[in-house]
Every structure is written in structure tokens, then in C-alpha cells.
Design an enzyme around this catalytic site. Structure first.
Site, PDB file in Angstrom:
ATOM      1  CB  SER A 176      -7.165  -3.127   3.891  1.00  0.00           C
ATOM      2  OG  SER A 176      -7.383  -4.444   3.456  1.00  0.00           O
ATOM      3  CE  LYS A 235      -2.175  -1.136   1.620  1.00  0.00           C
ATOM      4  NZ  LYS A 235      -3.629  -1.397   1.790  1.00  0.00           N
ATOM      5  CB  SER A 274      -3.683  -5.066   2.746  1.00  0.00           C
ATOM      6  OG  SER A 274      -4.373  -3.909   2.254  1.00  0.00           O
TER       7      SER A 274
END
Length: 459
Positions: free
Chosen positions: A179, A82, A155
């Protein structure tokens, strides 16, 4: 297993072929990079693709394995990070204009551990801006592999979409209110929010220091366990177990509610029926004041996030996406008493979850009350609260929670969440592996099979 579907094989299957000499890390990395080039224009799962670095790491892994140096199960396996994880020499944007040109000098702790495990870094995955629930227009939404008109979730949506679409074997995500698990549910993959503090977050840009967790996304609990072992430096035994006599607590309050889609409830009910058929014992469990979780999350999250961004918000407010800026401004309005009371509630909630888990090995709920929507709801809105209603308790308590694919509703994945006691991450993964084996074909959508990311070469 043929080379045409190797990108959807398990990590142990690929590793076995590496060690048998019938497949090489360079071949697999080239195949993954080619698939990224083909599919990512539609998915938007990656912000940065590190093709040259990946090929160099794959060549090194290939040479080491041939020479008898074996770094473990992830040696030569393509993964992704990420894009809020520091990578020395590779930009780390956090999905924001404010960090668009930021190139760290040092690696995050998890970057170091994955490199030491021999993993191949394909690139940095897309995310909501600073992991805070809003898409920055400079980067755009990550689209869902099952329906490109829908979101992959936030996210850690880029990580989940990349895994689901066969662009990488596993990925690292972060989870502050769901997330990792929400994107895992929307994309039909497995995602673990580990016990608080288990995975080091040094060099990972923070959202909320007391709620943030980091963990793996993969296509199975077994692969997620291998990723977790690399991230922690500790072995994780996640072998499936016999479900006969295993006691599961069903948190009934989270199986209903006006936000619960009938199709999601149906898939969850079928999974529970399958467990009973396998000899597991399902009992209803209750957690007092569970309806206060929504009101407790934001007084913790909002001011902690605003404290991180205070200087940038003063100096460059226009650089944020409007929704991100509104949430950051809202955080300064949360009073100290509200923040303290929310923190006190967290202690009571952890105590009550422990009590609810005292007579069972794990707790079961749907991960999210609906399938992937077209856009991510605002964190501080009613829809955002409903989306995180079943995931946020594990962030507030720090308990490990796993989301796995339980089946499909209208051709879209439905997540099932397994929560265990602190430190029982391996148990959550083991039970997840058992559930994945049990549900079997229930986890595969009905024909036409061409809708399955694992069976197509184009989106």
C-alpha cells in the site's frame, strides 16, 4: 530554481534556500496550500487540510531558523500524513464513516517525530477505508495526477498523489501488502516499505498487526531517506553509488505472467539494460514456492483485520463500505489451521529470500504488472492478488522494499521495485538514488510535456 517551481524542488534544495535566507517556510507553505486549493478538487488527495496549523508551524520554523535553531533537513518542509495516523486535536477518519468525527487526544509516534524534526503538517491524506482496499463513498477515490480517470492506488493513494502533484514534498503511508509501493508506482514517485518494526506504529490504526509497515513517499530516494531518518530518529545514508560491479538479482518469475502488461515489461527491460550499460551485473534469481504467496497473504491478513473490527462489525455493519464489510465478514471464515500454516510459510519464504539475496546486493522486479487502472481491485479477488503479487512477499518476510519510477508506458508511470536484506533500508534507498540518476530522461514521459504534474499548474 525559481519560486514558480519550488514545490517540485528537492528537500535539500529548499532547505538550502531557507538557510540562505532567499526563501521562507511560510512562503513555501502558502504556495503548497494554494496548490492544494487549486488542484485537490480534481485529485481528492486530502481528507483534511490543516491550513492554520501548517502556517503556525511554518512561522515557528522560520523564526527558529533565523534564530539559529536548526532541527535538520525537514525543518520547515511541508509534509502530509495518511489519515489513519493519530494527530492530537485534528480528526483522524481512517477513510471511514465510523471515524468521521474522531479527534485523537494524543499524537502517534510518527507525528511526534515529524514535529520534532520541524516538518510542517499540511493535512491528512485520503485512503481506502481502514486501508483495506475499498473506497468508502463518503470520501471517494483519490484520482491519479497523470490521468484523473484512473486511481492513484491503494491504500496510501492520497499520500502518493499529493507528492506527485506537488501538493507536499513528502508524505507518510502504510503498507500491508503493497500500500505504499503500489501507489508510488501508479503515481510515479518513490515509496519505501521499511524493514518490519523500523518505523514505530504506535497511534497508527492497524489493518493487520503482523503485516503492517509504515514509511515514506517522496519524489526521490534521497528525499525519502530524509523522511525515513525523521520517522526513525536515525540518520540514513542514501547517497548514490557507482553501479559498476554491483550485483542485482532479477526475480524472473515476477517479470512475466499473464497479468504483465507488455509496456511495463518493456520499461523494466530498459531499466535492466541501462544497469548493464552502467557496469552492473544482473543475474537471474529464484525463490522456491513463490507461487504460494498469493494463497498465504489472505489467511494472515483477513482474520487479523476482522479481529480488529469485530465489535464495530457487530454494532454498525451498515457504516462500512459494502466491499470492506464483505472482506471483514470473510475474515471470520478463515480457519485457525490455515492461518498457522500461512505463518509457517512466512518463515520459509524469508529463509528462501535470504538465500536468493546471498550472492547479490538487491533484487529487482516490476512493482506492479500494469499501470494505474481506473479503479482499485478488490483485495480478496483475483485482480487484487495479481496487483500485490510482487509487493506482498516483502510484507510476509518483513524485508525492506523500495518502489521508484522507472519510466512510462502510454504516458503513465511504471514502478521498479528494489528489495534488500532486513536492516538494509539505506542500501535500498542508495541503489534507488543511483537508479533514478541512471534512468534520467527515461523516467520522463514523451511530449507533450504538459502531461507532467511538475510542469503544470492545473490538472
Amino acid at each position: 530554481m525559481t519560486d514558480s517551481n519550488v514545490l517540485f524542488a528537492s528537500i535539500p534544495q529548499v532547505g538550502a534556500r531557507y538557510r540562505a535566507g532567499t526563501l521562507s517556510p511560510v512562503e513555501v507553505t502558502r504556495a503548497a496550500l494554494a496548490r492544494i486549493q487549486e488542484l485537490d478538487p480534481g485529485l481528492n488527495a486530502f481528507i483534511t487540510v490543516t491550513a492554520d496549523l501548517a502556517l503556525a508551524q511554518a512561522a515557528r520554523a522560520e523564526a527558529e531558523l533565523r534564530a539559529g535553531t536548526d532541527r535538520g533537513p525537514l525543518h520547515g518542509i511541508p509534509v502530509a500524513l495518511k489519515d489513519l495516523v493519530d494527530t492530537a486535536g485534528v480528526r483522524t477518519t481512517c477513510g471511514s464513516r465510523l471515524r468521521s468525527g474522531h479527534v485523537p487526544d494524543h499524537d502517534a509516534a510518527v507525528t511526534v517525530r515529524l514535529r520534532e524534526a520541524g516538518a510542517v503538517l499540511l493535512g491528512k491524506t485520503n485512503l481506502l477505508e481502514f486501508a483495506y482496499g475499498a473506497v468508502h463513498p463518503d470520501y471517494g477515490q483519490t484520482n491519479n495526477p497523470w490521468d484523473l480517470s484512473r486511481t492513484s492506488g491503494g491504500s496510501s493513494g492520497g499520500s502518493a498523489a499529493a507528492v506527485a502533484a506537488g501538493l507536499c514534498f513528502a508524505a507518510f503511508g502504510t503498507d500491508t501488502g503493497g500500500s505504499i509501493r503500489i501507489p508510488a508506482a501508479y503515481c510515479g514517485v518513490t515509496g519505501l516499505k521499511p524493514t518490519a518494526g523500523l518505523v514505530p506504529l504506535g497511534g497508527v490504526f492497524p489493518l493487520s498487526w503482523s503485516l503492517d509497515h509504515g514509511g515514506p513517499l517522496a519524489r526521490s530516494s534521497g528525499d525519502a531517506a530524509l523522511m525515513l531518518a525523521a520517522l526513525t530518529g536515525q540518520p540514513v545514508n542514501a547517497a548514490p553509488r557507482d553501479l559498476r560491479g554491483v550485483r542485482f538479482g532479477v526475480l524472473e518469475e515476477h517479470t512475466r505472467g499473464p497479468e504483465m502488461q507488455p509496456g511495463v515489461a518493456e520499461v523494466f527491460g530498459r531499466a535492466c539494460d541501462a544497469l548493464r550499460g552502467a557496469g552492473a551485473v544482473l543475474v537471474e534469481v529464484q525463490v522456491p514456492d513463490l507461487d504460494l504467496v498469493d494463497a498465504a497473504l489472505l489467511p494472515v491478513l483477513l482474520p487479523e483485520a476482522s479481529a480488529v473490527h469485530a465489535a464495530w462489525l457487530r454494532e454498525s455493519p451498515e457504516a462500512y463500505a459494502p466491499a470492506t464489510r464483505r472482506q471483514l465478514e470473510l475474515g471470520f471464515t478463515v480457519g485457525g489451521v490455515a492461518h498457522v500454516r500461512a505463518q509457517q510459510f512466512r518463515h520459509r519464504l524469508a529463509r528462501d529470500f535470504l538465500a536468493a539475496l546471498s550472492g547479490v546486493e538487491a533484487m529487482l522486479t516490476p512493482t506492479v504488472p500494469w499501470v494505474a487502472p481506473h479503479e482499485d481491485p478488490a483485495v480478496a479477488g483475483d485482480q487484487g492478488s495479481a496487483e500485490a503479487r510482487r509487493t506482498a512477499p516483502a510484507n510476509l518476510t518483513g524485508f525492506p522494499a523500495l518502489s521508484l519510477n522507472a519510466g512510462f508506458s502510454a504516458g503513465l508511470p511504471v514502478g521498479l521495485q528494489v528489495t534488500t536484506r532486513p536492516g538494509e533500508d539505506a542500501l535500498a534507498l542508495s541503489l534507488g538514488a543511483s537508479l533514478e540518476a541512471l534512468l534520467g530522461e527515461n523516467r520522463i514521459p514523451p511530449p507533450p510535456a504538459g502531461t507532467r504534474p511538475g510542469e503544470r499548474t492545473t490538472l
